[in-house]
Design an enzyme around this catalytic site. Structure first.
Site, mmCIF file in Angstrom:
data_model
loop_
_atom_site.group_PDB
_atom_site.id
_atom_site.type_symbol
_atom_site.label_atom_id
_atom_site.label_comp_id
_atom_site.label_asym_id
_atom_site.label_seq_id
_atom_site.Cartn_x
_atom_site.Cartn_y
_atom_site.Cartn_z
ATOM 1 C CB CYS A 111 11.347 42.521 -24.712
ATOM 2 S SG CYS A 111 11.388 41.414 -23.302
ATOM 3 C CD GLN A 143 19.307 36.061 -20.791
ATOM 4 O OE1 GLN A 143 18.931 35.595 -21.854
ATOM 5 N NE2 GLN A 143 18.943 37.272 -20.383
ATOM 6 C CD GLU A 152 15.769 44.687 -21.670
ATOM 7 O OE1 GLU A 152 15.346 43.549 -21.873
ATOM 8 O OE2 GLU A 152 15.470 45.331 -20.669
#
Ligand code: MCN
Ligand code: CUM
Length: 805
Positions: free
Chosen positions: A384, A236, A759
C-alpha cells in the site's frame, strides 16, 4: 591470478552487478524445502499458545471460567487480562499512538478479538483447551458502518470516554479518532465554485487483507539463567520490535534478541505488534520455557492487519477543454476497534496526500476522518505504500469520471494534465516534492505498445455489434498512470513511535576477497540477498556470488527500520552503496600504496584500481582485500569494512503506465483479462528479473483485490469471508499473462538512482482492472460502481443498466 585478457565489459559481466538478471540465490533453499520459517523452529521443552477468541463483534465479557481448561492434562496456563494487568501488559501501544487490548479487558470490539491465551504442551491440547474455556458475553449493539458510527450514541471505546484529544488532534465524537487536513480548503472551494466543469463521486476502496502464505507467529524464549529473551517471529521490522519490547517490558535492550527467520510473505501484514507476541513473551517468562504461537488461516484473515476500507468523496474541477484546476477529497477511514495503522507518526492517513497523482493540479484539499467501528484493527498493509493505493485508486477513478463529464478521451485527458518532465522537481499542492519523472514518454510508449487507437476502434465496433444483438460480450480498456511515493523517509518527517526511519548496511570484506553484508531491512520474498549483493558487486568490484547477505537478526545486523513501504531499495539500498563507497575509498589508498603512486594517481576500473595512463599497472579488489589485512600500511588501520546509516533527503517517486484489456460477459458477469500491459519506471534497475517478479506478483494481487477479494462483514459484525472458501485468492487458473515494460528516470538524490518498486504493481494494477470494468459499461451509462468487481456485482451492473432485456 588475474585474467588480463578480459575486456572491462566482460569483467563487469562476471560480477553479476547492477542491471544483471541474476537468478535468486534464495531459491536454492526455498525450492528444496530448506527454508527456515517460524513454524520450523523447534526448541527443547517448547510449549504452544492458542487464543480463545470472541464470537461477537461487540460484547461485554461478563466472566471467564478457566477451570475445565486448566484441568485438561497438558495445559500449563490460561492467561486473561486479569493476569496481565499487574504487569501492565493487558493493553499495548499501537503504531498509530492508540492503545489496544492484548486480552479482552471487560469488553470486546471485533469478532475474533483475543479473550484468553491458553498455554499447553502441544498445539492440539492447546486447541482443545480453548474449547473448554467458558466465557459469558453480554451482546452490545454493533457498528460496522463508519458513517453510522459517527452518529451513534453507542460508545465503542469506553476507555477513551470523555477524551476529546487523540493522538492526532481533536476528536469530534466518541467514535471519532482524528481529522487530518492537507492543502488549501478555501482556495480549493473557490476553484470548485468557479470551474467550468466539476465532477463529483464517492469512491469506495473496500476492506481486504494481504493473506500472506505464512500466517503471523512467533517463538518467545526467555533464558532465566542469562536473563536473555530471544524472540523469533514474522517481523517486517525486527529492530523496532526489539526497542518496543524493551520499552514495554522493561527488559534491557541488549538482553533482547529479535530474529526474523525466513518469512513467507509479509505484504504489510507483519509490520504491527500482535497480542500473540505479548502473550507468548509473558508465557515464556512465567513458565521459563520457550512458547510458540502461530495463527491459523482464519485467525490471520479475521484479526490481523486488514487493508483499505476508505470512503473517498471527491470533487474534481476543470476547464471546458480539460485542464484540471482543483481537487477536493473527503475521506472517511474505517479503522476498526483500535487505531493500529502502521503509518509514520505525522501521517495518520499515510501518504494519502499523494492523491493529486501524476497530474499538475494547482489547488487541492484533502481531509481524512478516522473512525472506530466493530471491525478488526489494522489498515496499512498489502503493498500500500502507506495508503498510496487508496490515493491512486481515487485519482484514477476521478480522472475517468471527469472524462465522462467532459466527453473526452481519458488517455488524452491524462496527457494534457501530466506534470511535464521539465517541471521536476515538482512541488505538489498537497505538500510533496516529486523527485523526478517523465510521464509523457511512459504514457506514449504504453499507448503505442497496446495500439490504443486500434483498441478504441475495436471497442466501437463491439458496441455496435452488441447493440445489434451480435454479441453479449463487452470490451473494456482500463487506463492508469500512477505516481508512487516510497522510501520513508527523511527522519525529520518520518518516524514510527518516535523511531526515525533511516536504514543501514554494514559490509565486511574478508581477506580472500569475499564479503558479508548485513542490513537493517528484512526480505519476505523480495530477494534482497540477490539484489543488494549486486549493488555491492558494482560498487566495489567483487562478484555478487562471493557476497553473503544477512538480515533479520538484531544481535548482528545494524539498526534499521525494516522492510515495508518499498523502502528497502530507496533507504537500505542507498546505505549499501554508501557503505561500499567507504570501502572503495580505503581500497584506493591501499592500491596507491601497493602501486607506489599517489592516491590521486589511481583510478577505478570495474574491479580494480589502475595507475592513471598505465592500465596494465593495477591491483584488483581481491589483491587489495588481502593486503588490507596482511600488509602493514603506514597510516592505515588493518581490515576492510564499513557501515553506513542513511537518512534519505527525500522519498523516491516511481511511476508507471498500466493498461488492462478486458472482455466482460453481461449475462454471467464473467470477465477475462485479454491483455495486461505494465510499464514501470523505478529509476535505475538493479535486477530486471526481480523487478518483473515483483510486478507479476503485485499485479496478481491487484487482480484479486479489484475482481473479487474482500473482507466483508454482516450487520452483526460477523466476518463473512474468513476462510479461503470465501476469500478470493487467485491461482494460476485465474491469473492472466502480463507484458512488462519500463522506462528509466533515475532518482536524482539516491546514490545509484534507484526508486522502490515492490508496491507499484498493486498501486497501478487495481485502478487498471477497475477502470477496465467501468470502461466496458461506460457507453451504456455507468459512471461509478464499487469494487470488488466479482461476477455477481458485474452482473448487477449490467442488470441495473437494463442490459438483461
Ligand atoms: N529492485 C530492483 N531495482 C529497483 C527497485 C527494486 O532490482 N530499482 C528490487 C530490490 O532490490 C528488491 C525488490 O526489487 O529485491 C523490491 O525492492 P523495493 O521496491 O525496495 O521493496 P522492499 O524490498 O522494501 O519490499 C517491500 C515491498 C512491500 S512494502 C510489500 S507490501 C511487498 C513487496 O515488497 N511484499 C512482498 N513485494 C513482496 N514480494 C514478496 N515476494 N513478498 C512480499 O511479502
Ligand atoms: Cu503497505 S504493505 Mo508493505 O508497506 O509492507
Amino acid at each position: 591470478m588475474n585474467d588480463q585478457t578480459l575486456t572491462p565489459e566482460e569483467r563487469a559481466a562476471n560480477l553479476k552487478g547492477m542491471g544483471c538478471a541474476r537468478k535468486r540465490v534464495e531459491d536454492v533453499r526455498f525450492t528444496q524445502g530448506k527454508g527456515n520459517y517460524v513454524d520450523d523452529i523447534k526448541l527443547d521443552g517448547m510449549l504452544f499458545g492458542d487464543f480463545v477468541r470472541s464470537p461477537y463483534a461487540h460484547a461485554r465479557v461478563v466472566s471467564v471460567n478457566k477451570e475445565a481448561a486448566l484441568a485438561l492434562p497438558g495445559v500449563v496456563a490460561v492467561l486473561t487480562a486479569e493476569d496481565l494487568a499487574p504487569l501492565g501488559l493487558h493493553w499495548m501501544p499501537t503504531l498509530a499512538g492508540d492503545k489496544q487490548m492484548v486480552l479482552a479487558d471487560g469488553k470486546v470490539l471485533f469478532q475474533g478479538q483475543e479473550v484468553a491465551y491458553v498455554v499447553a504442551e502441544d498445539r492440539y491440547i492447546a486447541a482443545d483447551a480453548v474449547e473448554l474455556v467458558e466465557v459469558e458475553y453480554e451482546e452490545l449493539p454493533v457498528l460496522t458502518d463508519p458513517f453510522e458510527a459517527l452518529k451513534s450514541d453507542v460508545v465503542l471505546r469506553e476507555d477513551l470516554e470523555g477524551q476529546t484529544e487523540g493522538a492526532h488532534g481533536p476528536r469530534k465524537h466518541h467514535n471519532h479518532i482524528f481529522t487530518w487536513e492537507q492543502g488549501d480548503k478555501d482556495a480549493t472551494e473557490a476553484v470548485l465554485a468557479e470551474a467550468d466543469v466539476v465532477a463529483e463521486e464517492m469512491v469506495y476502496y473496500h476492506r481486504t487483507h494481504p493473506c500472506p502464505l505464512e500466517t503471523c507467529g512467533c517463538v518467545a524464549s526467555m533464558d532465566k539463567v542469562t536473563g536473555k529473551l530471544t524472540l523469533y517471529g514474522t517481523f517486517q521490522a525486527p529492530h523496532a520490535i526489539r526497542t518496543v519490547v524493551s520499552l514495554i517490558s522493561g527488559i534491557a535492550e541488549h538482553n533482547i534478541r529479535v530474529i526474523s527467520p525466513d518469512i513467507g510473505g509479509g505484504f504489510g501484514n507483519k509490520v504491527g505488534a500482535y497480542a500473540g507476541y505479548v502473550c507468548s513473551v509473558v508465557a515464556s517468562i512465567v513458565t521459563g520455557k520457550p512458547v510458540k504461537w502461530v495463527e491459523d488461516r482464519m485467525e490471520n484473515l479475521m484479526t490481523t492487519a486488514f487493508a483499505r476500507d476508505y470512503w473517498m468523496q471527491g470533487k474534481i474541477a476543470a476547464t471546458k477543454d480539460g485542464k484540471i484546476t482543483g481537487l477536493w477529497c473527503h475521506t472517511t477511514a474505517d479503522h476498526g476497534g483500535f487505531d493500529a495503522c502502521a503509518d509514520p507518526t505525522k501521517f495518520p492517513a499515510g501518504f494519502m496526500n499523494i492523491c493529486t497523482g501524476s497530474y499538475d493540479i494547482p489547488t487541492a484539499y484533502l481531509a481524512v476522518d478516522g473512525v472506530y467501528t466493530n471491525k478488526a484493527p489494522g489498515g496499512v498493509a498489502y503493498r500500500c505504500s502507506f495508503r498510496v493505493t487508496e490515493a491512486a485508486y481515487f485519482i484514477e477513478r476521478m480522472i475517468e469520471v471527469l472524462a465522462i463529464k467532459l466527453n473526452m478521451d481519458a488517455a488524452e485527458l491524462r496527457r494534457i494534465n501530466f506534470i511535464k518532465a521539465d517541471q521536476f522537481p515538482y512541488q505538489s499542492a498537497l505538500g510533496w516534492e516529486y523527485d523526478s519523472g517523465d510521464y509523457h514518454t511512459a504514457w506514449d510508449k504504453a499507448l503505442k505498445a497496446v495500439d490504443y487507437e486500434g483498441l478504441r476502434a475495436e471497442q466501437a465496433q463491439r458496441i455496435e455489434d452488441f447493440k445489434a444483438g451480435k454479441t453479449r460480450k463487452l470490451l473494456g480498456i482500463g487506463l492508469t498512470h500512477f505516481t508512487e511515493i516510497v522510501g520513508a523517509g527523511p527522519v525529520k518527517n518520518c518516524d514510527i513511535l518516535g523511531l526515525g526511519m533511516f536504514d543501514s548496511c554494514e559490509i565486511r570484506i574478508h581477506p580472500t576477497g569475499s564479503a558479508i553484508a548485513r542490513l537493517g531491512t528484512i526480505s519476505q520474498g523480495q530477494g534482497h540477498a540477490t539484489t543488494f549483493a549486486q549493488i555491492i558487486a558494482s560498487e566495489i568490484g567483487l562478484p555478487a556470488d562471493d557476497i553473503t547477505l544477512e538480515e533479520g537478526d538484531t544481535d548482528t545486523a545494524p539498526y534499521g527500520l525494516g522492510t515495508y513501504g518499498s523502502r528497502s531499495t530507496p533507504v537500505a539500498g542507498a546505505a549499501t552503496a554508501m557503505a561500499a563507497r567507504k570501502i572503495r575509498a580505503k581500497a584506493q589508498m591501499i592500491a596507491a600504496y601497493l602501486l607506489e603512486v599517489h592516491d590521486d594517481d589511481v583510478e577505478w576500473d570495474v574491479d580494480r584500481f589502475a595507475v592513471k595512463g598505465a592500465p596494465e599497472r593495477f591491483k584488483t579488489m581481491k589483491d587489495i582485500a588481502f593486503a588490507a589485512y596482511n600488509q602493514a600500511i603506514p597510516g592505515l588501520e588493518p581490515g576492510l569494512e564499513a557501515v553506513s546509516y542513511y537518512d534519505p533527503p527525500n522519498m523516491t517517486y516511481p511511476f508507471g503506465a498500466y493498461i488492462c484489456v478486458m472482455e466482460i460477459d453481461v449475462d454471467t458477469g464473467e470477465w477475462e483479462v485479454r491483455q495486461f500491459y505494465a510499464l514501470d519506471d523505478c529509476g535505475t534497475r538493479i535486477n530486471p528479473m526481480i523487478i518483473e517478479g515483483q510486478v507479476h506478483g503485485g499485479v496478481t494481487e491487484a487482480l484479486a483485490i479489484a475482481m473479487g477479494q474482500e473482507i466483508a462483514y454482516d450487520d452483526m459484525g460477523n466476518v463473512k469471508t474468513g476462510t479461503l472458501m470465501d476469500f478470493f485468492l487467485p491461482t494460476a487458473w485465474e491469473t492472466p499473462n502480463y507484458t512488462t515494460d519500463h522506462t528509466v528516470t533515475p532518482s536524482p538524490h539516491h546514490p545509484i538512482g534507484a526508486k522502490g518498486v515492490g508496491e507499484s504493481p498493486n498501486v497501478g494494477g487495481v485502478p487498471a482492472f477497475s477502470n477496465a470494468v467501468h470502461d466496458a459499461f461506460k457507453p451504456f451509462g455507468l459512471v461509478q460502481s464499487h469494487m470488488p468487481h466479482d461476477h455477481w456485482r458485474i452482473w448487477k451492473i449490467a442488470s441495473g443498466l437494463g442490459m438483461h432485456g
